[in-house]
Every structure is written in structure tokens, then in C-alpha cells.
Design an enzyme around this catalytic site. Structure first.
Site, mmCIF file in Angstrom:
data_model
loop_
_atom_site.group_PDB
_atom_site.id
_atom_site.type_symbol
_atom_site.label_atom_id
_atom_site.label_comp_id
_atom_site.label_asym_id
_atom_site.label_seq_id
_atom_site.Cartn_x
_atom_site.Cartn_y
_atom_site.Cartn_z
ATOM 1 N N ILE A 1 1.055 -1.026 -0.201
ATOM 2 C CA ILE A 1 -0.493 0.489 0.064
ATOM 3 C C ILE A 1 0.753 1.341 -0.002
ATOM 4 C CG2 ILE A 1 -2.292 -1.292 0.767
ATOM 5 C CD1 ILE A 1 -1.475 0.699 4.264
ATOM 6 N N ASN B 1 12.156 -9.145 6.412
ATOM 7 C CA ASN B 1 12.918 -8.147 7.928
ATOM 8 C C ASN B 1 12.813 -9.307 8.453
ATOM 9 O OD1 ASN B 1 13.956 -5.633 6.522
ATOM 10 N ND2 ASN B 1 11.569 -4.909 6.362
ATOM 11 N N GLN C 1 11.147 -4.791 10.313
ATOM 12 C CA GLN C 1 9.572 -5.520 10.593
ATOM 13 C C GLN C 1 8.706 -4.721 10.594
ATOM 14 O OE1 GLN C 1 9.232 -9.650 11.866
ATOM 15 N NE2 GLN C 1 7.825 -10.035 10.650
ATOM 16 N N HIS D 1 7.012 -12.025 5.465
ATOM 17 C CA HIS D 1 6.385 -11.255 4.407
ATOM 18 C C HIS D 1 7.596 -11.289 3.598
ATOM 19 C CE1 HIS D 1 6.248 -8.126 6.711
ATOM 20 N NE2 HIS D 1 6.828 -7.119 6.497
#
Length: 110
Positions: A32, A83, A90, A96
Site C-alpha cells: 500500500i 525483515n 519488520q 512477509h
């Protein structure tokens, strides 16, 4: 899945997302707040807090999907980033893989 996890809520459809890929174990969606012309995330459906808690098979599956999607996007080069923990950058406590590309990427990333 975790009830409160942002990425678990996203894959359940509680939060809108531009999904690129999904199967029984993995979901990929556009970031996003992209940091490159192409920036998407690949996550396991199961709530895994970070790479330190993941099995090698989970990590391999995420990387395999990330590479395939990068190829599908026509990226001649790209960066994969995972991360681990707050000090590692992170920001969401769900494993992810960031896939970034579409421009010349420098080092260090910043």
C-alpha cells in the site's frame, strides 16, 4: 490465522487488497506504500511471526512464488527483502517477503 494481525485480516478479506496471487498456503498482494515502481508482498496464509519462526519449506515456498511473480511482472532485476524483528525493520508481525523492482536499485537500501 491471528484475529488481530493486519496480514491475516487482509487475506481473510477484512481489509481490501490488490491480490496478485493466492493458493492454499500463500498470498501475494501489492504494497500500500510502494518503495519502487513494482512492490508487492508474499506471505504465508498461516500466521508465522517472522523468518526466525518459519520452517525452511515455508521460506522456500515464499521465495518460489516471489520469483515466479517477478518473472510474470517482466522484471529483469529485483530485490527480495525479509525483515526480522523490530530492529531489523519488520513493521508487521507476520512473515512477509518484499519484492521490489521496476527501476535501478542502489545499495545500501537506506
Amino acid at each position: 490465522m491471528s484475529v488481530d494481525c493486519l496480514f491475516c485480516r487482509l487475506q481473510r478479506g477484512d481489509i481490501p487488497a490488490r491480490i496478485l496471487y493466492e493458493d492454499h498456503g500463500i498470498v501475494a498482494f501489492h504494497d500500500i506504500a510502494p518503495q519502487a515502481p513494482v512492490h508487492f508482498l508474499v506471505i504465508p496464509r498461516a500466521h508465522v511471526t517472522g523468518v526466525a519462526d518459519a520452517t525452511p519449506a515455508v521460506v522456500a515456498g515464499l521465495v518460489e512464488v516471489a520469483v515466479g511473480l517477478a518473472r510474470d511482472q517482466g522484471l529483469p532485476g529485483y530485490r527480495l527483502v525479509i525483515n526480522q524483528g523490530e530492529q531489523g525493520g519488520q513493521s508487521v508481525g507476520h512473515l512477509h517477503v518484499h519484492v521490489l523492482g521496476g527501476r535501478q536499485l542502489g545499495w545500501p537500501p537506506g
